[in-house]
Design a protein around this motif. Structure first.
Motif, PDB file in Angstrom:
ATOM      1  N   THR A 132      -0.189   3.027 -30.033  1.00 33.50           N
ATOM      2  CA  THR A 132       0.853   3.098 -31.060  1.00 33.50           C
ATOM      3  C   THR A 132       2.127   3.713 -30.481  1.00 33.50           C
ATOM      4  OG1 THR A 132      -0.826   3.288 -32.796  1.00 33.50           O
ATOM      5  CG2 THR A 132       1.396   4.000 -33.355  1.00 33.50           C
ATOM      6  N   VAL A 149       4.872  -3.584 -38.372  1.00 38.12           N
ATOM      7  CA  VAL A 149       3.811  -2.700 -37.878  1.00 38.12           C
ATOM      8  C   VAL A 149       2.581  -2.820 -38.773  1.00 38.12           C
ATOM      9  CG1 VAL A 149       3.177  -0.303 -37.410  1.00 38.12           C
ATOM     10  CG2 VAL A 149       5.503  -1.104 -36.885  1.00 38.12           C
ATOM     11  N   THR A 160      -0.130   4.706 -37.100  1.00 36.06           N
ATOM     12  CA  THR A 160       1.145   4.025 -37.402  1.00 36.06           C
ATOM     13  C   THR A 160       1.897   4.703 -38.533  1.00 36.06           C
ATOM     14  OG1 THR A 160       0.109   2.496 -38.983  1.00 36.06           O
ATOM     15  CG2 THR A 160       0.202   1.793 -36.673  1.00 36.06           C
TER      16      THR A 160
END
Length: 452
Positions: A132, A149, A160
């Motif tokens: 990430t 995302v 995230t």
């Protein structure tokens, strides 16, 4: 360009990352990933984010959002998981995976910062947390105008979630990852709702009423705005077409007709409506403002979603689908029933040992004539003999075969699909390979499909 050296370096980086906690292990904390992105200069704040969670449809919806944003002129980054074949698929810039060389570069750039965070924490950063951080860094370096995302697991505690999505998209929520999220739909919805941030716009797919109540409560708590599929946007008409479907979509800004989507299934039409509404919301479209209809048509016509009812062979037709829970298997079965006229359909099924194999097989049974039970190469794969024990009450022994290796299972399924009950070769048979993202990815590779 991808050369042997860059692939060797990629394998080395993957070997290092694989020493960390796997993506199947989760601790409810954002402390480590926050520490990492702070050392990196908070790259996730340098571009607006469309944040996508849900149980199924996340990756397809992400690809559609990406295609729409690209077509209207933005440079995009896209972060999805898991990958089908090569880990570079997860980090996309300009609608294409970054190269193995670039993947290695990004990792080596942030590696010293990863070491600092590790040294300060009882638990080192997980593989997903590092990935990430790499994605956020790659997007800032590009730089991108917007990032799409996808949540890895859950929402609230997902790595995230250090990004504050201007747009929060919730695809259909069902039961999955029960070891971390539990079996309560409301509890799962609470986790997913965690990506809805103050002042954001939340786009909700059609949900179970219990799930919708949880999501709407979160929206009210953080003073977000909301649009719901079936109310403010949705699919007005869907006609099966050669190679996909022709859609008429109700968007936030009006009706978009004659939209060809080269993907199969009512669930993909619903994903398209959700993606369109998300992009409209991103640009502030509403009752008096619509995205250019031709741009929307052109964007959707380019969408591909590898491993999602994807044809990898003809005569007999072999389809690959990454369905790995009952909700996904139900959508797959519906699409197979409505859009394909196979005389005989054989399923190749390989599942992970922590998944609901009974639920997956039960959803497939009504549309499948025979099933070949197998395993992919993952150490988490369910043993085919154990899977057979699960399958017997559902299919009966006469409709099932066990082939421990995927390559043999595929050969057996193709043979079965081409035979009638008397053993004669006939046309009109098909094979569907499903049960796991890993199974789908390995089948793609065996049929010569490149990572994408």
């Amino acid at each position: 360009m991808t050369g042997p050296d860059s692939l060797d370096e990629l394998r080395q980086v993957e070997a290092e990352l694989n020493q960390r906690w796997p993506e199947t292990k989760l601790e409810p904390s954002l402390d480590r990933i926050r520490a990492l992105v702070e050392l990196m200069g908070d790259p996730q704040t340098s571009y607006p984010v469309v944040h996508i969670t849900g149980t199924n449809g996340k990756t397809s919806t992400s690809r559609m959002v990406d295609a729409l944003l690209t077509r209207v002129g933005l440079r995009t980054g896209r972060y999805t998981s898991p990958h089908l074949q090569l880990v570079t698929e997860r980090i996309n810039v300009d609608n294409a995976p970054i190269s193995p060389q670039r993947y290695v570069e990004v990792y080596r750039d942030i590696e010293p910062l990863v070491s600092i965070v590790d040294s300060r924490s009882e638990v080192p950063l997980s593989k997903f947390e590092v990935l990430t951080g790499m994605a956020f860094a790659a997007f800032a370096d590009a730089p991108v105008d917007a990032a799409v995302v996808e949540v890895g697991l859950g929402g609230r505690w997902d790595a995230t979630n250090v990004a504050d999505g201007r747009i929060a998209v919730i695809t259909p929520v069902g039961v999955d990852h029960v070891e971390y999220l539990g079996t309560s739909l409301e509890g799962i919805a609470e986790e997913k709702a965690g990506i809805i941030k103050p002042g954001a716009v939340a786009l909700l797919a059609e949900q179970d009423p219990a799930v919708e109540r949880v999501l709407l409560r979160r929206i009210a708590e953080v003073d977000a705005m909301v649009a719901r599929q079936g109310s403010e946007f949705g699919v007005l008409q869907r006609d099966v077409a050669v190679g996909g479907q022709l859609l008429r979509l109700q968007g936030l800004g009006g009706v978009y007709d004659e939209v060809f989507l080269p993907l199969h299934g009512a669930h993909q039409a619903a994903n398209a409506a959700l993606a369109l509404a998300a992009v409209e919301a991103f640009f502030g479209a509403g009752a008096d403002r619509q995205i250019d209809v031709d741009a929307v048509r052109e964007a959707f016509a380019t969408v591909a979603s590898p491993g999602r009812l994807e044809r990898v062979r003809s005569a007999p037709t072999v389809l690959v689908d990454a369905a790995h829970n009952p909700h996904g298997a139900k959508a797959l079965a519906k699409a197979l029933d409505e859009e394909f006229g196979f005389r005989k359909l054989v399923a190749v099924v390989g599942v992970m040992d922590d998944k609901d194999a009974v639920g997956i097989l039960s959803e497939l049974e009504p549309v499948v004539h025979e099933v070949v039970l197998t395993a992919n190469s993952s150490p988490r794969a369910m043993d085919p003999d154990l899977l057979a024990g699960v399958a017997i009450p559902i299919f009966g022994e006469d409709r099932m075969v066990v082939q421990p290796h995927l390559v043999d299972a595929l050969e057996e399924a193709v043979r079965l699909a081409e035979e009638d009950d008397g053993g004669d070769v006939v046309s009109g048979g098909g094979v569907i390979v499903t049960g796991s993202v890993v199974t789908a990815g390995e089948a793609r590779a065996l049929f010569g499909k490149e990572p994408s």
